[in-house]
Design an enzyme around this catalytic site. Structure first.
Site, PDB file in Angstrom:
ATOM      1  N   THR A  39       0.838  -1.203   0.000  1.00 54.78           N
ATOM      2  CA  THR A  39       0.000   0.000   0.000  1.00 54.78           C
ATOM      3  C   THR A  39       0.874   1.255   0.000  1.00 54.78           C
ATOM      4  O   THR A  39       0.591   2.220  -0.708  1.00 54.78           O
ATOM      5  CB  THR A  39      -0.907   0.006   1.255  1.00 54.78           C
ATOM      6  OG1 THR A  39      -1.613  -1.227   1.301  1.00 54.78           O
ATOM      7  CG2 THR A  39      -1.895   1.164   1.236  1.00 54.78           C
ATOM      8  N   HIS A  42       2.334   1.643  -3.470  1.00 51.69           N
ATOM      9  CA  HIS A  42       1.330   2.171  -4.401  1.00 51.69           C
ATOM     10  C   HIS A  42       1.113   3.656  -4.164  1.00 51.69           C
ATOM     11  O   HIS A  42       1.038   4.448  -5.103  1.00 51.69           O
ATOM     12  CB  HIS A  42      -0.007   1.425  -4.235  1.00 51.69           C
ATOM     13  CG  HIS A  42       0.027   0.046  -4.793  1.00 51.69           C
ATOM     14  ND1 HIS A  42      -0.665  -1.005  -4.256  1.00 51.69           N
ATOM     15  CD2 HIS A  42       0.690  -0.456  -5.856  1.00 51.69           C
ATOM     16  CE1 HIS A  42      -0.420  -2.095  -4.959  1.00 51.69           C
ATOM     17  NE2 HIS A  42       0.394  -1.784  -5.934  1.00 51.69           N
TER      18      HIS A  42
HETATM   19 ZN   LIG Z   1      -0.181  -3.080   4.847  1.00 47.67          ZN
END
Ligand SMILES: [Zn+2]
Ligand SMILES: [Zn+2]
Length: 349
Positions: A39, A42
């Site tokens: 995450t 990203h």
């Molecule tokens: Zn995570």
């Protein structure tokens, strides 16, 4: 203290901020390792993940450094994992057994919510210690425990699915989340557990963590072999999509039996086109799965502690905190292929 602040895609800064102090009901944790999550990568590399500033880091382990008045769930010196769940305990989702979809969860989650201070820092303040601190069993190492975020996503997906012992299962995408889904599906007792990934290195890991077969989704012969294995039910009872890529969703739908289930674990910014007229008569059950619950982290620590869950296949690399920006860039450009880079804000502690 040193910390790494996120301003926007490819705009991350190494900064100095005051060390947090524990108010009533709060806990300060001294960080040993903080994982760089997909995450974070990203958010670092593309628009639209975090539209706010924050100090990154939502999967960390360390020692309880200070406890505020009234805290009883941990004591100074305890080894803990710190990170999501950020559930509020008050909303309908929280009160109906689905705290991972808490509508107030995002803003409360350190290293995810707007202006939160995550664990790319020497210390982190836990405002909700009963929700986001997890005592690590003595025989579970920090290196194992810091994988909780990776392990729990696949584990939750399998628990949320309709998978039953004896079902045949496909897992498409064998990155760290896919591997965790394979491990959890293996524990649930499948007949055939078939993994798909275009990369040979990832297919090897899939076999290592328990897949019976690991195939290349772009190879027609491999797809034919999988269909043959799954021919009894005309497909797999459950297909877990763990790559987030549109072609991986296609693989899952292609290999799912009529009335079977496709569990969508992966997230991807690209649109996915679904032709309902071509699929409706198969009565597929498409289902999303998101993060995990605090009970599941506790279960995972018990499973690791009892030797029922192997963390060795997850490759890790340790790096100093001031190398965080380089590591984000290397992960974003695919130069590093690892389950986790672990930042060490306090060196070796
Ligand atoms: Zn995570
Ligand atoms: Zn809630």
């Amino acid at each position: 203290m040193k910390a790494v602040k996120y301003h926007g895609p490819r705009n991350v800064e190494f900064i100095d901020i005051p060390k947090p102090q524990a108010g009533p009901g709060q806990v300060v944790v001294k960080i040993a390792y903080c994982g760089i999550c997909g995450t974070d990568v990203h958010a670092y590399s593309m628009e639209g993940i975090f539209n706010w500033e924050l100090v990154l880091g939502h999967e960390a382990v360390g020692y309880v450094d200070e406890i505020g008045e009234g805290v009883t769930c941990v004591k100074v010196g305890d080894r803990v994992a710190v990170g999501p769940p950020g559930d509020c305990g008050k909303c309908y989702s929280c009160n109906s057994g689905k705290p991972n979809t808490c509508i107030n969860g995002f803003p409360n989650t350190i290293g995810i919510g707007p202006n939160t201070q995550g664990a790319y820092a020497e210390y982190v303040l836990s405002k909700f210690p009963q929700n986001e601190l997890f005592i690590i069993p003595d025989n579970v190492s920090f290196e194992q425990a810091v994988l909780f975020d990776v392990l729990a996503v696949g584990f939750h997906a399998v628990r949320r699915s309709d998978m039953k012992v004896g079902d045949s299962v496909v897992v498409s995408g064998c990155g760290s989340i896919g591997l965790s889904a394979i491990q959890a599906a293996k524990m649930a007792g499948p007949t055939y557990l078939i993994a798909f990934d275009p990369l040979e290195s990832k297919r090897k890991l899939a076999l290592e963590v328990g897949a019976d077969y690991a195939f290349d989704p772009s190879n027609e012969n491999d797809i034919a072999k999988a269909k043959e294995l799954l021919s009894q039910a005309n497909g797999a009872q459950v297909c877990f999509e763990a790559a987030g890529h549109p072609s991986s969703i296609d693989t899952c739908i292609n290999l799912c039996m009529p009335s079977g289930q496709v569990m969508l674990i992966g997230n991807d910014g690209r649109p996915y086109q679904l032709v309902t007229a071509a699929l409706g008569h198969y009565q597929y059950d498409l289902k999303f799965t998101f993060t995990y619950t605090k009970e599941e982290i506790t279960m995972l620590f018990a499973l690791i502690s009892m030797g029922k869950l192997d963390t060795k296949p997850y490759s890790i690399l340790k790096a100093p905190l001031d190398d965080a920006i380089n590591k984000l860039e290397e992960l974003a450009t695919g130069k590093l292929e690892l389950a986790r880079v672990l930042l060490m804000p306090n060196g070796n502690i």
